[in-house]
Design a protein around this motif. Structure first.
Motif, PDB file in Angstrom:
ATOM      1  N   ALA A   1      13.135  -1.187 -22.990  1.00 11.48           N
ATOM      2  CA  ALA A   1      14.265  -2.250 -23.346  1.00 11.48           C
ATOM      3  C   ALA A   1      15.334  -2.209 -22.327  1.00 11.48           C
ATOM      4  CB  ALA A   1      14.813  -1.873 -24.621  1.00 11.48           C
ATOM      5  N   ASP A   2      15.481  -1.120 -21.769  1.00  8.87           N
ATOM      6  CA  ASP A   2      16.622  -0.977 -20.566  1.00  8.87           C
ATOM      7  C   ASP A   2      16.022  -1.292 -19.363  1.00  8.87           C
ATOM      8  OD1 ASP A   2      18.547   0.122 -22.336  1.00  8.87           O
ATOM      9  OD2 ASP A   2      18.309   2.111 -21.813  1.00  8.87           O
ATOM     10  N   LEU A   3      14.793  -0.954 -19.054  1.00 10.50           N
ATOM     11  CA  LEU A   3      14.304  -1.502 -17.900  1.00 10.50           C
ATOM     12  C   LEU A   3      13.949  -3.210 -17.799  1.00 10.50           C
ATOM     13  CD1 LEU A   3      11.435   1.186 -17.128  1.00 10.50           C
ATOM     14  CD2 LEU A   3      13.569   0.666 -15.811  1.00 10.50           C
ATOM     15  N   ALA A   4      13.600  -3.504 -19.059  1.00 12.29           N
ATOM     16  CA  ALA A   4      13.284  -5.094 -19.136  1.00 12.29           C
ATOM     17  C   ALA A   4      14.683  -5.640 -18.763  1.00 12.29           C
ATOM     18  CB  ALA A   4      12.831  -5.577 -20.285  1.00 12.29           C
TER      19      ALA A   4
ATOM     20  N   VAL B   1       9.159  -7.233  -8.667  1.00 12.69           N
ATOM     21  CA  VAL B   1       9.349  -6.007  -9.747  1.00 12.69           C
ATOM     22  C   VAL B   1       9.105  -4.568  -9.150  1.00 12.69           C
ATOM     23  CG1 VAL B   1       8.562  -5.210 -11.968  1.00 12.69           C
ATOM     24  CG2 VAL B   1       9.076  -7.741 -11.519  1.00 12.69           C
ATOM     25  N   MET B   2       8.094  -4.543  -8.433  1.00  9.02           N
ATOM     26  CA  MET B   2       7.644  -3.307  -7.824  1.00  9.02           C
ATOM     27  C   MET B   2       8.800  -2.770  -6.771  1.00  9.02           C
ATOM     28  SD  MET B   2       4.899  -2.455  -9.041  1.00  9.02           S
ATOM     29  CE  MET B   2       4.280  -0.918  -8.152  1.00  9.02           C
ATOM     30  N   LEU B   3       9.526  -3.850  -6.013  1.00 12.23           N
ATOM     31  CA  LEU B   3      10.304  -3.442  -5.283  1.00 12.23           C
ATOM     32  C   LEU B   3      11.618  -3.095  -6.079  1.00 12.23           C
ATOM     33  CD1 LEU B   3       9.789  -5.812  -2.462  1.00 12.23           C
ATOM     34  CD2 LEU B   3       9.311  -3.552  -2.328  1.00 12.23           C
ATOM     35  N   SER B   4      12.171  -3.959  -7.024  1.00 10.56           N
ATOM     36  CA  SER B   4      13.135  -3.484  -7.762  1.00 10.56           C
ATOM     37  C   SER B   4      12.965  -2.071  -8.373  1.00 10.56           C
ATOM     38  CB  SER B   4      13.256  -4.502  -8.928  1.00 10.56           C
ATOM     39  OG  SER B   4      13.765  -5.635  -8.479  1.00 10.56           O
ATOM     40  N   LEU B   5      11.951  -1.752  -8.875  1.00  8.12           N
ATOM     41  CA  LEU B   5      11.534  -0.303  -9.507  1.00  8.12           C
ATOM     42  C   LEU B   5      11.614   0.749  -8.286  1.00  8.12           C
ATOM     43  CD1 LEU B   5       8.867  -1.344 -12.160  1.00  8.12           C
ATOM     44  CD2 LEU B   5      11.306  -0.676 -12.539  1.00  8.12           C
ATOM     45  N   PHE B   6      11.072   0.310  -7.284  1.00 11.38           N
ATOM     46  CA  PHE B   6      10.911   1.297  -6.182  1.00 11.38           C
ATOM     47  C   PHE B   6      12.410   1.652  -5.489  1.00 11.38           C
ATOM     48  CE2 PHE B   6      11.215   2.385  -1.416  1.00 11.38           C
ATOM     49  CZ  PHE B   6      10.391   3.327  -1.524  1.00 11.38           C
ATOM     50  N   TRP B   7      13.142   0.821  -5.498  1.00  8.52           N
ATOM     51  CA  TRP B   7      14.757   1.227  -5.092  1.00  8.52           C
ATOM     52  C   TRP B   7      15.514   1.828  -6.065  1.00  8.52           C
ATOM     53  CZ3 TRP B   7      14.746   1.670  -0.084  1.00  8.52           C
ATOM     54  CH2 TRP B   7      13.922   0.773   0.587  1.00  8.52           C
TER      55      TRP B   7
ATOM     56  N   ALA C   1       0.772  -1.204   0.036  1.00  6.03           N
ATOM     57  CA  ALA C   1      -0.178   0.045  -0.044  1.00  6.03           C
ATOM     58  C   ALA C   1       0.811   1.328  -0.108  1.00  6.03           C
ATOM     59  CB  ALA C   1      -0.818  -0.067   1.210  1.00  6.03           C
ATOM     60  N   GLN C   2       1.874   0.977   0.292  1.00  8.56           N
ATOM     61  CA  GLN C   2       3.020   2.288   0.295  1.00  8.56           C
ATOM     62  C   GLN C   2       3.849   2.537  -0.820  1.00  8.56           C
ATOM     63  OE1 GLN C   2       5.182   1.277   3.838  1.00  8.56           O
ATOM     64  NE2 GLN C   2       3.790   2.584   5.273  1.00  8.56           N
ATOM     65  N   LEU C   3       3.836   1.454  -1.933  1.00  8.96           N
ATOM     66  CA  LEU C   3       4.407   1.724  -2.908  1.00  8.96           C
ATOM     67  C   LEU C   3       3.666   2.532  -3.970  1.00  8.96           C
ATOM     68  CD1 LEU C   3       5.521  -1.813  -3.706  1.00  8.96           C
ATOM     69  CD2 LEU C   3       7.082  -0.063  -3.122  1.00  8.96           C
ATOM     70  N   PRO C   4       4.569   3.374  -4.525  1.00  8.88           N
ATOM     71  CA  PRO C   4       3.704   4.164  -5.803  1.00  8.88           C
ATOM     72  C   PRO C   4       3.209   3.493  -6.844  1.00  8.88           C
ATOM     73  CG  PRO C   4       6.135   5.204  -5.382  1.00  8.88           C
ATOM     74  CD  PRO C   4       5.949   3.726  -4.652  1.00  8.88           C
ATOM     75  N   HIS C   5       2.321   3.825  -7.667  1.00  9.16           N
ATOM     76  CA  HIS C   5       1.732   2.996  -8.740  1.00  9.16           C
ATOM     77  C   HIS C   5       2.821   2.479  -9.853  1.00  9.16           C
ATOM     78  CE1 HIS C   5      -0.772   2.402 -12.359  1.00  9.16           C
ATOM     79  NE2 HIS C   5      -1.698   1.795 -11.358  1.00  9.16           N
ATOM     80  N   LEU C   6       2.659   1.554 -10.504  1.00  6.84           N
ATOM     81  CA  LEU C   6       3.481   1.114 -11.421  1.00  6.84           C
ATOM     82  C   LEU C   6       3.998   2.048 -12.363  1.00  6.84           C
ATOM     83  CD1 LEU C   6       5.341  -1.117 -12.599  1.00  6.84           C
ATOM     84  CD2 LEU C   6       3.340  -1.817 -14.128  1.00  6.84           C
ATOM     85  N   HIS C   7       2.931   2.954 -13.023  1.00  3.62           N
ATOM     86  CA  HIS C   7       3.254   4.110 -14.045  1.00  3.62           C
ATOM     87  C   HIS C   7       4.170   5.101 -13.202  1.00  3.62           C
ATOM     88  CE1 HIS C   7      -0.748   2.550 -16.056  1.00  3.62           C
ATOM     89  NE2 HIS C   7       0.414   1.800 -16.754  1.00  3.62           N
ATOM     90  N   SER C   8       3.770   5.466 -12.173  1.00  4.32           N
ATOM     91  CA  SER C   8       4.543   6.391 -11.388  1.00  4.32           C
ATOM     92  C   SER C   8       5.973   6.213 -11.288  1.00  4.32           C
ATOM     93  CB  SER C   8       4.218   6.826 -10.155  1.00  4.32           C
ATOM     94  OG  SER C   8       2.726   7.310 -10.274  1.00  4.32           O
TER      95      SER C   8
ATOM     96  N   THR D   1       7.057  -8.594 -21.599  1.00  7.56           N
ATOM     97  CA  THR D   1       6.323  -8.928 -20.197  1.00  7.56           C
ATOM     98  C   THR D   1       6.274  -7.548 -19.562  1.00  7.56           C
ATOM     99  OG1 THR D   1       7.459 -11.012 -20.084  1.00  7.56           O
ATOM    100  CG2 THR D   1       6.912 -10.065 -17.946  1.00  7.56           C
ATOM    101  N   LEU D   2       7.391  -6.914 -19.737  1.00  8.28           N
ATOM    102  CA  LEU D   2       7.066  -5.503 -19.085  1.00  8.28           C
ATOM    103  C   LEU D   2       5.979  -4.652 -19.740  1.00  8.28           C
ATOM    104  CD1 LEU D   2       8.380  -3.390 -17.270  1.00  8.28           C
ATOM    105  CD2 LEU D   2       9.919  -2.615 -19.120  1.00  8.28           C
ATOM    106  N   GLY D   3       5.780  -4.706 -20.930  1.00  3.85           N
ATOM    107  CA  GLY D   3       4.587  -4.102 -21.699  1.00  3.85           C
ATOM    108  C   GLY D   3       3.315  -4.718 -21.199  1.00  3.85           C
ATOM    109  N   SER D   4       3.418  -6.013 -20.888  1.00  6.49           N
ATOM    110  CA  SER D   4       1.905  -6.354 -20.122  1.00  6.49           C
ATOM    111  C   SER D   4       1.788  -5.899 -18.797  1.00  6.49           C
ATOM    112  CB  SER D   4       2.323  -7.989 -20.258  1.00  6.49           C
ATOM    113  OG  SER D   4       1.281  -8.754 -19.335  1.00  6.49           O
ATOM    114  N   TYR D   5       2.970  -5.664 -18.067  1.00  3.31           N
ATOM    115  CA  TYR D   5       2.806  -5.118 -16.922  1.00  3.31           C
ATOM    116  C   TYR D   5       2.222  -3.686 -16.802  1.00  3.31           C
ATOM    117  CZ  TYR D   5       5.555  -9.067 -14.863  1.00  3.31           C
ATOM    118  OH  TYR D   5       6.206 -10.263 -14.507  1.00  3.31           O
TER     119      TYR D   5
END
Length: 117
Positions: free
Chosen positions: A25-28, A51-57, A8-15, A37-41
């Motif tokens: 491509a770089d993020l994937a 994935v959310m935690l990896s992006l958060f950090w 609940a404390q994580l920002p939205h994926l798009h953010s 797969t990233l496009g699907s997310y």
């Protein structure tokens, strides 16, 4: 040690994706998943927690949280060091008083060394 934020404390994926600002491509490649797969997310607006935690950090929010923890830990260690220095100085004074008392008088039970301050 960093504490992972609750979902609940994580920002939205798009953010998160917008904040990091790399192309898909770089993020994937960074996440070790396929660009599809990233496009699907991205289209669903949600991703697995890892994935959310990896992006958060990697985002500015995660870096800010890590920096805040490091600063707070450093301040805590500084204060603990100062407290220990004061304690060492007090113990050294007590040892000096004990040495003086032992040299001047015979060993009395009411020696100043037993004065607890």
């Amino acid at each position: 040690m960093f504490r992972a934020p609750r979902p609940a404390q994580l920002p939205h994926l798009h953010s998160l994706l917008d904040n990091i600002g790399r192309n898909d491509a770089d993020l994937a490649k960074f996440l070790d998943i396929s660009p599809r797969t990233l496009g699907s997310y991205r289209s669903k607006g949600q991703a697995p927690r890892v994935v959310m935690l990896s992006l958060f950090w990697e985002s500015t929010w995660g870096q800010s949280a890590a920096n805040c923890d490091a600063v707070n830990w450093g301040r805590l260690q500084f204060q603990e060091n100062a407290m220990l220095k004061r304690q060492i100085a007090k113990l050294q004074r007590q040892i000096l008083e004990l040495e003086k008392a032992m040299a001047e008088v015979d060993k009395a039970a009411n020696s100043p060394i037993f004065d607890v301050r």
